[in-house]
Design an enzyme around this catalytic site. Structure first.
Site, PDB file in Angstrom:
ATOM      1  N   GLY A   1       0.798  -1.291   0.000  1.00  0.00           N
ATOM      2  CA  GLY A   1       0.086   0.082  -0.012  1.00  0.00           C
ATOM      3  C   GLY A   1       0.877   1.341  -0.019  1.00  0.00           C
ATOM      4  O   GLY A   1       0.692   2.065  -0.911  1.00  0.00           O
ATOM      5  N   TYR A   2       1.843   1.313   0.788  1.00  0.00           N
ATOM      6  CA  TYR A   2       2.974   2.498   0.986  1.00  0.00           C
ATOM      7  C   TYR A   2       3.574   2.554  -0.392  1.00  0.00           C
ATOM      8  O   TYR A   2       3.784   3.880  -1.012  1.00  0.00           O
ATOM      9  CB  TYR A   2       3.824   2.108   2.015  1.00  0.00           C
ATOM     10  CG  TYR A   2       4.685   3.220   2.171  1.00  0.00           C
ATOM     11  CD1 TYR A   2       4.347   4.533   2.941  1.00  0.00           C
ATOM     12  CD2 TYR A   2       6.033   3.160   1.669  1.00  0.00           C
ATOM     13  CE1 TYR A   2       5.129   5.489   3.306  1.00  0.00           C
ATOM     14  CE2 TYR A   2       6.911   4.258   1.726  1.00  0.00           C
ATOM     15  CZ  TYR A   2       6.394   5.641   2.802  1.00  0.00           C
ATOM     16  OH  TYR A   2       7.141   6.489   2.823  1.00  0.00           O
TER      17      TYR A   2
END
Length: 255
Positions: A159-160
């Protein structure tokens, strides 16, 4: 104007997100040292914060807000309050961010949605809403905090990585539309820096050593390493710099 005067920010107002600690705090203090008044926002910024005292000690004003950027309604509420209190924001530093670690096969919808909301969606909304006013004035500076994972994939942080890849492209997309209208949009991509976000890596002896061995500068970064870059991108010294991702990484990306 002399070359050093081009780096001054006297009379400017800078909005810095994620300003309570780490890189965001260092950038807020640098902007104050260069002459800007500071509007700061973080998820848990308290009245009478350490940052407020440090900005005021530099002779500049500070107005702080608390806002959870993972809450879309709270974000719009903050934007309304900020615009009412500060009709002119000259510099927007989109530094707020979060990271949640889990192997990709275990990375939940909740992890993914929260990281993308804080790190990418909120950053776009802030840029759009304050960028409108900059465009009306024909002047403004927007600076994102990107990442080495704007270029690389990372491990256990899908996600990051996706959010920071998005920040890189958003920087270029906004710059393509706004550079000719007086608004500079750029990003700073930190390398491995000793902050809360990298605590897990620094507490893993094998990962810490492997990362350190690859950094040509021979050390992890410190928040103070971002003072110069943010002043450059926020000031008249960078008026012909648009859509740039400035790596501040001790040479990592050159390996």
């Amino acid at each position: 104007m002399s070359v050093l005067e081009r780096f001054r920010l006297d009379g400017k107002v800078a909005l810095v997100t994620g300003c309570r600690r780490g890189i965001g705090k260092a950038m807020a203090l640098a902007l104050a040292e260069a002459g800007a008044d500071i509007v700061g926002v973080s998820a848990s910024l308290e009245p009478g914060s350490e940052l407020e005292a440090e900005v005021q000690a530099r002779g500049r004003s500070f107005h702080g807000y608390a806002c959870d950027f993972g809450d879309r309604a709270a974000l719009y509420g903050f934007i309304r309050r900020c615009k009412d209190d500060h009709p002119v924001i000259d510099i927007l530093v989109n530094n707020a961010g979060t990271i949640l670690r889990a192997p990709s096969e275990e990375h939940s919808d909740g992890y993914w949605d929260h990281v993308l909301e804080v790190n990418l969606s909120a950053q776009f909304i802030l840029s759009r809403e304050f960028g409108k006013q900059m465009l009306e004035r024909g002047a403004g500076k927007i600076i994102f905090t990107a990442s080495l994972l704007s270029f690389q994939g990372g491990i256990n942080v899908p996600g990051y990585s996706a959010s920071k890849g998005g920040i890189a492209q958003l920087t270029k997309a906004l710059s393509n539309e706004w550079a000719g209208r007086g608004v500079n949009v750029n990003a700073i991509a930190p390398g491995y820096v000793a902050t809360d976000n990298t605590e897990a890596l620094r507490n893993d002896p094998a990962r810490y050593r492997a990362i350190l061995d690859r950094i040509p500068a021979g050390r992890w970064g410190e928040p103070e390493d971002f003072k110069g870059p943010v002043i450059f991108l926020a000031s008249a010294a960078s008026d012909y710099v648009n859509g740039e991702l400035l790596t501040v990484d001790g040479g990592w990306m050159g390996r």
